[in-house]
Write a protein that holds these residues in place. Structure first.
Motif, mmCIF file in Angstrom:
data_model
loop_
_atom_site.group_PDB
_atom_site.id
_atom_site.type_symbol
_atom_site.label_atom_id
_atom_site.label_comp_id
_atom_site.label_asym_id
_atom_site.label_seq_id
_atom_site.Cartn_x
_atom_site.Cartn_y
_atom_site.Cartn_z
ATOM 1 N N ALA A 1 -4.082 7.374 5.344
ATOM 2 C CA ALA A 1 -3.632 8.194 4.219
ATOM 3 C C ALA A 1 -2.369 7.609 3.588
ATOM 4 N N THR A 2 -2.030 6.389 3.937
ATOM 5 C CA THR A 2 -0.830 5.673 3.465
ATOM 6 C C THR A 2 0.408 6.576 3.495
ATOM 7 N N VAL A 3 0.607 7.262 4.634
ATOM 8 C CA VAL A 3 1.736 8.183 4.771
ATOM 9 C C VAL A 3 2.957 7.477 5.344
ATOM 10 N N GLY A 4 2.787 6.908 6.535
ATOM 11 C CA GLY A 4 3.901 6.195 7.138
ATOM 12 C C GLY A 4 4.651 6.968 8.198
ATOM 13 N N ARG B 1 2.384 14.687 2.931
ATOM 14 C CA ARG B 1 1.296 14.406 1.972
ATOM 15 C C ARG B 1 1.886 13.699 0.758
ATOM 16 N N THR B 2 2.076 12.421 0.663
ATOM 17 C CA THR B 2 1.914 11.390 1.654
ATOM 18 C C THR B 2 3.083 10.431 1.603
ATOM 19 N N ALA B 3 4.308 10.986 1.450
ATOM 20 C CA ALA B 3 5.483 10.135 1.285
ATOM 21 C C ALA B 3 5.877 9.427 2.565
ATOM 22 N N GLY B 4 5.936 10.174 3.663
ATOM 23 C CA GLY B 4 6.229 9.535 4.930
ATOM 24 C C GLY B 4 7.695 9.430 5.296
ATOM 25 N N ASN C 1 7.471 6.387 -5.331
ATOM 26 C CA ASN C 1 6.232 5.690 -5.010
ATOM 27 C C ASN C 1 5.617 6.170 -3.693
ATOM 28 N N ASN C 2 6.176 7.251 -3.134
ATOM 29 C CA ASN C 2 5.664 7.791 -1.874
ATOM 30 C C ASN C 2 5.555 6.723 -0.787
ATOM 31 N N ALA C 3 6.551 5.814 -0.759
ATOM 32 C CA ALA C 3 6.456 4.667 0.137
ATOM 33 C C ALA C 3 7.009 4.964 1.520
ATOM 34 N N THR D 1 0.830 -1.211 0.000
ATOM 35 C CA THR D 1 0.000 0.000 0.000
ATOM 36 C C THR D 1 0.866 1.263 0.000
ATOM 37 N N VAL D 2 2.177 1.097 -0.187
ATOM 38 C CA VAL D 2 3.172 2.189 -0.132
ATOM 39 C C VAL D 2 2.962 3.129 1.048
ATOM 40 N N THR D 3 2.778 2.523 2.241
ATOM 41 C CA THR D 3 2.576 3.338 3.430
ATOM 42 C C THR D 3 3.896 3.672 4.115
ATOM 43 N N GLY D 4 4.620 2.623 4.523
ATOM 44 C CA GLY D 4 5.911 2.884 5.142
ATOM 45 C C GLY D 4 5.921 2.809 6.657
HETATM 46 K K LIG Z 1 3.897 6.603 2.289
#
Ligand SMILES: [K+]
Ligand SMILES: [K+]
Lengths: 445, 445
Positions: A383-386, A271-274, A166-168, A51-54
């Motif tokens: 928000a799949t931020v991480g 927003r929303t790399a993390g 990928n904003n992971a 989910t590329v959250t991190g």
């Molecule tokens: K992320």
């Protein structure tokens, strides 16, 4: 009566669930970790990558083997681009025809309007991803060779370029990007990758069309996304400077260059790399709340990022302003926003608030940990931020959670990646419209 | 171009501001307090009474003189019923004619649909208030005579009946209603007064019409308000039992009868009376969050209570459910909810969230106190509830705030009482509709 065949929302949800299932199997069967980990932690880690959250409950640097790191990186790339996108691309590459049903699902997965020009769009998307990630990798590699060596710099450069675009938010360094908080070069490269990954393929495609003179002007969507993304970065930056000002435990313990760089990076990254170049747990409560709002708004549609999306946010904002001014039209860049878009935006917001409130209430009740840290973690997952206030040893706050709460966070990451409305549509399914029309209700609000 | 004459929203806002100004003058000039208090605390106290909120920075029992208590009680009654309602009633009583403009303002102030039958409605409202408050006073008096004496019981009975029906939350007892947490009789009487005060005059009037056989069925509005109010009380009760379960610092330190009574009372009181029979500061964080949600939803329109209102909440809920099911009609009790009501409900929600987030961020930044306690206080003020985790000596958390934050809380109480949309309309004012129609924007969400 309900339709029995899975529609596009179901197909997208199922593709993520299937990818996570395969990922967990591989994670458990291959020698991915140095010590044994629980199935829950494997599920959490794989979901976080897909989910590329991190968010992490296993330390990427110290607890994963090289196999483990490669698996995470592959899952990030497949999950970020979208499983449907990749498989369709492979089908096309092998010259197989794709049918109408596949096109509809792909269009839902890519967030592309309609099916016309879809295949050409898809091919370009894959090309963009390759070019941008290669460029990012090269730029990081050149910079890291002096300190890490010619072979040592290769994998970190590749890993962080893919993870950033990928904003992971996954990093090979125990303290994420904190070692680079004063490094302007790394800050700029990673920020650019995050920004490009977060504005959405449609917008990148639109800019490409303008530069190659295949179109004369940018679409309203692109104008809105670009102006809002820049405004949110600036707003977040100034906001974070104000909320951290004279708070000497966190960012204010650094010098001015690092203060400005780390607040700017955090504004881009939330927003929303993390990724983070400062310890989130050391920030003031007002900074954490501001970050929660930025995370909630999130990236732009059809991107690798999550949240309710910049467009949803701006449609709500514009709609409220129009309403208060007594205007019936909601206008942006001389275009009127149709009623059904406004309705959908409002539904997204209402569902997102309800979902976050409910899951937060559950985890608060079960864990009895600090309220704001918990809320931050839930919104970060949704928000799949991480980003996370941290749970010790470079892990996320979730690492301290019970299995039940970890599963709630896993669910939130999936709901966030698929999109709350698509998730609800996938679960409930559309009913056939009733032919009975009812008289109007008279209600007071 | 903007209209220059004040419309109904401006008039209602101005009437509250004027009432507060007069209240502050009286509070400062009359011998209302035993010791000198600051102008900010006088403003806070008067605003809290006029907006029927009940947050306190001055202890009603120990710091106010009898004159002060009577002034507070008068302001509660005038503010609860609405200043416009009272003045119009006096005008009618003295047989003065009221014009169309006065009728429009009165209809906005009373939340009555249209102007037809408005004067008859108004007369009945004043009668209902008198009968219900007199009955509540009598019931409390009978019960309190044995312990407080024939003369001693009179003022407390009167004060608490008025305060409860107006959902004001002010109490003459230092610890609010904590001494009565196990007293079933007091719990029932106060709960009934709160419930009647919170469902709105329109609903009470509707029930009256049904009982006197002037109508054959209840309106959709009344059905919705009654069913939702009961559902929310039950949901809040069960929820609070779950969030307090085995949390032995707070409600669980009591016996089972008190556990059940105090959670039920809190569920009734949190939307939006603001009385408490337990120390709010001793509750679990999940209970505080659940209460924040209940406070946010609030009472019903045209009542003495605040919040975004039960009807707004249910319209959003039903609209989201319809959307997810793919239905174009939003149906309640076999009636279709018109599109403009749905739009208004969504605007209320979006504005309320934005307002609360912004004020909360400011107060967090300035005060640097516990996040959840601050959020709780802001929502309590915005929803004119008056519950608070407490600031020592029987006062609200606001008592520990700086003057600037106190003014933000004062503003929130006014915004909450006038209504966030009416407040925005009063500030911005409607523009004349532009004749230019724009082509539709194509956006992705
Ligand atoms: K992320
Ligand atoms: K109140």
């Amino acid at each position: 009566m309900r339709f029995t065949k899975p529609g596009p929302p179901q197909a997208v949800l199922l593709s993520y669930v299937a990818l996570i299932a395969v990922g967990v199997l591989l994670f458990m069967l291959l020698p991915t970790t140095k010590a044994k980990v629980s199935p829950i932690d494997a599920l959490f880690t794989v979901t976080s990558a897909v989910t590329v959250t991190g968010l992490t409950v296993i330390n990427t640097e110290t607890q994963l083997t090289d196999t483990g790191k490669w698996l995470i990186l592959s899952l990030i790339q497949i999950g970020g681009l979208g499983y449907m996108t990749l498989t369709t691309f492979l089908l096309i590459t092998f010259r197989r025809k794709i049918g109408v049903k596949e096109r509809l699902i792909l269009s839902e997965s890519l967030n592309y309007p309609g099916v016309y020009g879809l295949v050409r769009f898809l091919k370009r998307v894959v090309l963009f991803v390759f070019i941008i990630e290669a460029a990012g990798c090269l730029l990081l590699y050149i910079h890291w060779v002096p300190s890490m060596g010619i072979t040592g710099a290769a994998f970190p450069a590749f890993f962080h370029s893919v993870s950033a675009f990928n904003n992971a938010g996954f990093s090979l360094f125990t303290d994420n990007l904190i070692p680079f908080r004063g490094d302007l070069y790394v800050n700029l490269v990673i920020s650019a990758l995050i920004f490009l990954g977060g504005i959405g393929f449609f917008v990148i495609h639109d800019i490409y069309l303008l530069f190659t003179k295949r179109t004369e002007r940018l679409s309203t969507h692109t104008k809105l996304v670009l102006s809002l993304s820049i405004m949110l970065v600036v707003f977040g930056w100034l906001g974070l400077i104000l909320t951290e000002f004279a708070h000497y435990n966190g960012i204010w313990s650094l010098n001015w260059k690092e203060r400005l760089l780390s607040t700017l990076f955090l504004s881009v990254s939330s927003r929303t790399a993390g990724f983070n170049t400062v310890d989130i747990g050391s920030l003031s409560e007002s900074s954490l709340f501001l970050l929660t709002i930025l995370m909630f708004i999130g990236a732009s549609p059809g991107s690798t990022g999550g949240g309710i999306k910049t467009t949803t946010f701006s449609v709500i904002l514009l709609s409220v302003l129009s309403y208060v001014r007594g205007r019936s039209e909601v206008v942006v860049f001389n275009r009127s926003i149709p009623q059904d878009l406004i309705h959908r935006a409002m539904v997204v917001m209402a569902l997102a608030f309800t979902y976050i409130a409910f899951v937060n209430l559950l985890i608060d009740r079960i864990e009895e940990k600090d309220f704001l840290s918990t809320l931050f973690e839930v919104v970060s997952a949704f928000a799949t931020v991480g980003l996370s206030v941290g749970g010790g040893e470079g892990l996320s706050f979730s690492a301290q959670f019970s299995s039940f709460s970890k599963i709630l966070i896993v669910l939130s990451m999936i709901v966030g990646r698929v999109g709350i409305v698509s998730f609800a549509l996938a679960l409930v399914g559309r009913e056939e419209e009733s032919r009975i029309k009812h008289p109007e209700a008279r209600l007071l609000l």
